[in-house]
Design a protein around this motif. Structure first.
Motif, short mmCIF file in Angstrom:
data_model
loop_
_atom_site.label_atom_id
_atom_site.label_comp_id
_atom_site.label_asym_id
_atom_site.label_seq_id
_atom_site.Cartn_x
_atom_site.Cartn_y
_atom_site.Cartn_z
N ARG A 8 -0.18 6.98 -0.77
CA ARG A 8 -1.46 7.57 -1.20
C ARG A 8 -2.63 6.62 -0.98
O ARG A 8 -3.76 6.91 -1.34
N GLU A 47 -2.96 3.55 -2.31
CA GLU A 47 -3.20 2.63 -3.42
C GLU A 47 -2.60 1.27 -3.10
O GLU A 47 -1.42 1.17 -2.74
N ARG A 48 -3.43 0.23 -3.20
CA ARG A 48 -3.03 -1.13 -2.83
C ARG A 48 -2.71 -1.93 -4.09
O ARG A 48 -3.46 -1.90 -5.06
N ASN A 49 -1.57 -2.64 -4.07
CA ASN A 49 -1.14 -3.42 -5.22
C ASN A 49 -0.69 -4.81 -4.77
O ASN A 49 0.17 -4.93 -3.90
N ILE A 91 0.87 -1.17 0.00
CA ILE A 91 0.00 0.00 0.00
C ILE A 91 0.91 1.22 0.00
O ILE A 91 1.69 1.42 0.95
#
Length: 120
Positions: free
Chosen positions: A76, A78-80, A73
């Motif tokens: 910002r 945003e989870r990947n 994460i």
């Protein structure tokens, strides 16, 4: 679905930074199922807001392989998902090169095992 660990060292004069320079067992070796691949990489260059390290943990030994998931994460939010694999537990060591302030998440069967905030 092959267990692995990573370690790192400084690059020698004739080596690139941030690449795998050796592995055990050697490539194309025939090994028993469950053999842990051990990779050695050279330490990569980083910039001011990028951190490098190795997330190393000893997972519980599972009677059967469990679905292991590794996510990042960023600052910002945003989870990947970086990867998922089946793993029987024991030592795992995963290199990361992420924005400082990112969170590394390691889960088994959707149960969070590691939640690590990268501070530098």
């Amino acid at each position: 679905n092959i267990p692995f660990t990573f370690s790192h060292r400084a690059a020698k004069k004739d080596e690139l930074k941030g690449v795998i320079v050796s592995q055990t067992p050697t490539e194309e070796s025939e090994v028993p199922k469950g053999t842990i691949l051990q990779f050695v990489m050279t330490t990569p260059e980083t910039s001011d807001n990028i951190s490098f390290g190795i997330l190393e943990r000893t997972l519980p030994d599972y009677p059967v392989s469990v679905n292991l998931k590794y996510e990042i994460i960023n600052p910002r939010g945003e989870r990947n998902e970086v990867f998922s694999m089946y793993h029987k537990g024991g030592v795992i060591a995963i290199p990361y090169m992420v924005e400082t302030g990112s969170t590394l998440i390691l889960s088994a069967e959707d149960k969070e095992l590691v939640n690590f905030l990268v501070k530098n």
